[in-house]
Design a protein around this motif. Structure first.
Motif, PDB file in Angstrom:
ATOM      1  N   ASP A  26       2.833   0.301   2.227  1.00 33.11           N
ATOM      2  CA  ASP A  26       2.168  -0.790   1.411  1.00 33.11           C
ATOM      3  C   ASP A  26       0.875  -0.454   1.054  1.00 33.11           C
ATOM      4  O   ASP A  26       0.461  -0.579  -0.309  1.00 33.11           O
ATOM      5  CB  ASP A  26       2.086  -2.069   1.886  1.00 33.11           C
ATOM      6  CG  ASP A  26       3.672  -2.661   2.171  1.00 33.11           C
ATOM      7  OD1 ASP A  26       4.529  -2.244   1.531  1.00 33.11           O
ATOM      8  OD2 ASP A  26       3.742  -3.837   2.873  1.00 33.11           O
ATOM      9  N   ALA A  27      -0.279   0.224   1.889  1.00 32.93           N
ATOM     10  CA  ALA A  27      -1.524   0.525   1.658  1.00 32.93           C
ATOM     11  C   ALA A  27      -1.396   1.499   0.462  1.00 32.93           C
ATOM     12  O   ALA A  27      -2.156   1.738  -0.495  1.00 32.93           O
ATOM     13  CB  ALA A  27      -2.244   0.900   2.620  1.00 32.93           C
ATOM     14  N   ILE A  28      -0.472   2.640   0.629  1.00 29.15           N
ATOM     15  CA  ILE A  28      -0.335   3.660  -0.275  1.00 29.15           C
ATOM     16  C   ILE A  28       0.188   3.139  -1.648  1.00 29.15           C
ATOM     17  O   ILE A  28      -0.307   3.530  -2.766  1.00 29.15           O
ATOM     18  CB  ILE A  28       0.635   4.765   0.300  1.00 29.15           C
ATOM     19  CG1 ILE A  28      -0.089   5.256   1.378  1.00 29.15           C
ATOM     20  CG2 ILE A  28       0.893   5.794  -0.914  1.00 29.15           C
ATOM     21  CD1 ILE A  28       0.648   6.183   2.234  1.00 29.15           C
ATOM     22  N   ASP A  29       1.260   2.220  -1.723  1.00 29.03           N
ATOM     23  CA  ASP A  29       1.714   1.683  -2.941  1.00 29.03           C
ATOM     24  C   ASP A  29       0.783   0.874  -3.782  1.00 29.03           C
ATOM     25  O   ASP A  29       0.915   0.925  -4.831  1.00 29.03           O
ATOM     26  CB  ASP A  29       2.899   1.234  -2.725  1.00 29.03           C
ATOM     27  CG  ASP A  29       4.248   2.021  -1.947  1.00 29.03           C
ATOM     28  OD1 ASP A  29       4.253   3.329  -2.337  1.00 29.03           O
ATOM     29  OD2 ASP A  29       5.366   1.513  -1.480  1.00 29.03           O
ATOM     30  N   ASP A  30       0.014   0.102  -3.099  1.00 22.97           N
ATOM     31  CA  ASP A  30      -0.996  -0.738  -3.565  1.00 22.97           C
ATOM     32  C   ASP A  30      -2.218  -0.465  -4.073  1.00 22.97           C
ATOM     33  O   ASP A  30      -2.911  -1.011  -4.780  1.00 22.97           O
ATOM     34  CB  ASP A  30      -1.053  -1.843  -2.689  1.00 22.97           C
ATOM     35  CG  ASP A  30       0.183  -2.795  -2.369  1.00 22.97           C
ATOM     36  OD1 ASP A  30       1.174  -2.527  -3.155  1.00 22.97           O
ATOM     37  OD2 ASP A  30       0.053  -3.513  -1.457  1.00 22.97           O
ATOM     38  N   ALA A  31      -2.403   1.001  -3.760  1.00 19.89           N
ATOM     39  CA  ALA A  31      -3.778   1.731  -3.828  1.00 19.89           C
ATOM     40  C   ALA A  31      -3.996   2.033  -5.147  1.00 19.89           C
ATOM     41  O   ALA A  31      -2.984   2.362  -6.064  1.00 19.89           O
ATOM     42  CB  ALA A  31      -3.940   2.902  -3.075  1.00 19.89           C
ATOM     43  N   LYS A  32      -5.379   1.993  -5.721  1.00 18.91           N
ATOM     44  CA  LYS A  32      -5.447   2.225  -7.120  1.00 18.91           C
ATOM     45  C   LYS A  32      -5.510   3.728  -7.467  1.00 18.91           C
ATOM     46  O   LYS A  32      -4.889   4.174  -8.386  1.00 18.91           O
ATOM     47  CB  LYS A  32      -7.111   1.732  -7.347  1.00 18.91           C
ATOM     48  CG  LYS A  32      -7.605   1.988  -8.893  1.00 18.91           C
ATOM     49  CD  LYS A  32      -8.621   1.246  -9.029  1.00 18.91           C
ATOM     50  CE  LYS A  32      -9.403   1.649 -10.458  1.00 18.91           C
ATOM     51  NZ  LYS A  32     -10.704   1.294 -10.574  1.00 18.91           N
ATOM     52  N   GLN A  33      -5.940   4.444  -6.379  1.00 18.33           N
ATOM     53  CA  GLN A  33      -5.798   5.799  -6.257  1.00 18.33           C
ATOM     54  C   GLN A  33      -5.732   6.326  -5.000  1.00 18.33           C
ATOM     55  O   GLN A  33      -5.873   5.841  -4.030  1.00 18.33           O
ATOM     56  CB  GLN A  33      -7.320   6.371  -6.892  1.00 18.33           C
ATOM     57  CG  GLN A  33      -7.273   6.155  -8.270  1.00 18.33           C
ATOM     58  CD  GLN A  33      -8.957   6.713  -8.583  1.00 18.33           C
ATOM     59  OE1 GLN A  33     -10.049   6.338  -7.883  1.00 18.33           O
ATOM     60  NE2 GLN A  33      -9.066   7.356  -9.746  1.00 18.33           N
ATOM     61  N   VAL A  34      -4.776   7.461  -4.815  1.00 18.70           N
ATOM     62  CA  VAL A  34      -4.341   8.017  -3.734  1.00 18.70           C
ATOM     63  C   VAL A  34      -4.816   9.518  -3.586  1.00 18.70           C
ATOM     64  O   VAL A  34      -4.416  10.393  -4.648  1.00 18.70           O
ATOM     65  CB  VAL A  34      -2.826   7.870  -3.088  1.00 18.70           C
ATOM     66  CG1 VAL A  34      -2.644   8.425  -1.953  1.00 18.70           C
ATOM     67  CG2 VAL A  34      -2.431   6.427  -3.441  1.00 18.70           C
ATOM     68  N   TYR A  35      -5.762   9.945  -2.498  1.00 24.49           N
ATOM     69  CA  TYR A  35      -6.172  11.375  -2.450  1.00 24.49           C
ATOM     70  C   TYR A  35      -5.620  11.828  -1.170  1.00 24.49           C
ATOM     71  O   TYR A  35      -5.482  11.319  -0.107  1.00 24.49           O
ATOM     72  CB  TYR A  35      -7.587  11.262  -2.426  1.00 24.49           C
ATOM     73  CG  TYR A  35      -8.360  10.730  -3.714  1.00 24.49           C
ATOM     74  CD1 TYR A  35      -8.922  11.676  -4.608  1.00 24.49           C
ATOM     75  CD2 TYR A  35      -8.546   9.241  -3.740  1.00 24.49           C
ATOM     76  CE1 TYR A  35      -9.679  11.030  -5.522  1.00 24.49           C
ATOM     77  CE2 TYR A  35      -9.282   9.064  -4.856  1.00 24.49           C
ATOM     78  CZ  TYR A  35      -9.816   9.805  -5.661  1.00 24.49           C
ATOM     79  OH  TYR A  35     -10.412   9.457  -6.977  1.00 24.49           O
ATOM     80  N   ILE A  36      -5.309  13.246  -1.341  1.00 22.14           N
ATOM     81  CA  ILE A  36      -5.165  14.027  -0.069  1.00 22.14           C
ATOM     82  C   ILE A  36      -6.207  15.284  -0.365  1.00 22.14           C
ATOM     83  O   ILE A  36      -6.514  15.710  -1.312  1.00 22.14           O
ATOM     84  CB  ILE A  36      -3.617  14.746  -0.639  1.00 22.14           C
ATOM     85  CG1 ILE A  36      -3.314  15.648   0.765  1.00 22.14           C
ATOM     86  CG2 ILE A  36      -3.437  15.426  -1.592  1.00 22.14           C
ATOM     87  CD1 ILE A  36      -3.191  14.975   2.158  1.00 22.14           C
ATOM     88  N   SER A  37      -6.902  15.461   0.706  1.00 19.36           N
ATOM     89  CA  SER A  37      -7.667  16.554   1.094  1.00 19.36           C
ATOM     90  C   SER A  37      -7.462  17.884   0.760  1.00 19.36           C
ATOM     91  O   SER A  37      -6.375  18.296   1.491  1.00 19.36           O
ATOM     92  CB  SER A  37      -8.757  16.015   2.167  1.00 19.36           C
ATOM     93  OG  SER A  37      -9.670  17.311   2.343  1.00 19.36           O
ATOM     94  N   ALA A  38      -7.867  18.527   0.163  1.00 19.89           N
ATOM     95  CA  ALA A  38      -7.700  20.104   0.176  1.00 19.89           C
ATOM     96  C   ALA A  38      -7.987  20.501   1.617  1.00 19.89           C
ATOM     97  O   ALA A  38      -7.243  21.526   1.849  1.00 19.89           O
ATOM     98  CB  ALA A  38      -8.689  20.834  -0.857  1.00 19.89           C
TER      99      ALA A  38
END
Length: 125
Positions: A26-38
């Motif tokens: 839910d936190a991922i689905d509801d997030a405005k932006q989702v980042y994954i670090s290099a």
């Protein structure tokens, strides 16, 4: 909310692993932006080169470009932020993720209890 995925959370999301709780989904689905670090991809690549990466981790590397996540590069300000962090966690990749979350005002999604000791920017499991 803008979130940064810890490496294992990213793998669990890509592989649809049942360890990814409904809370994290839910936190991922509801997030405005989702980042994954290099840094996470770097960590996975090192493990892959050593033959110590599970198939889900290999898939997470290969499928990054098809994922709807923003790749967050490691910048000088992130490296400098690590210098000022207390030594609560020894893993250098995890320390970079915490520094990025702090510097970029992101919520770090992690199931790692040691990382949650750092800051309020880390979202608990």
């Amino acid at each position: 909310m803008r979130v940064l995925l810890d490496t294992h959370i990213y793998i669990w999301r890509v592989s649809r692993d049942r360890r990814l709780s409904a809370y994290f989904r839910d936190a991922i689905d509801d997030a405005k932006q989702v980042y994954i670090s290099a840094a996470s991809i770097w960590e996975l690549s090192i493990k892959s080169a050593r033959g110590k990466l599970e198939p889900d981790g290999e898939r997470a590397i290969d499928e990054l470009q098809s994922q709807p996540f923003i790749v967050l590069p490691v910048e000088l300000k992130h490296a400098k932020a690590v210098r000022n962090m207390p030594h609560l966690h020894r893993d250098p990749f995890d320390r970079v993720l915490v520094a990025q979350a702090l510097t970029e005002d992101l919520k770090l999604l992690t199931a790692d209890r040691e990382l949650r000791e750092y800051v309020r920017q880390v979202v608990p499991a």
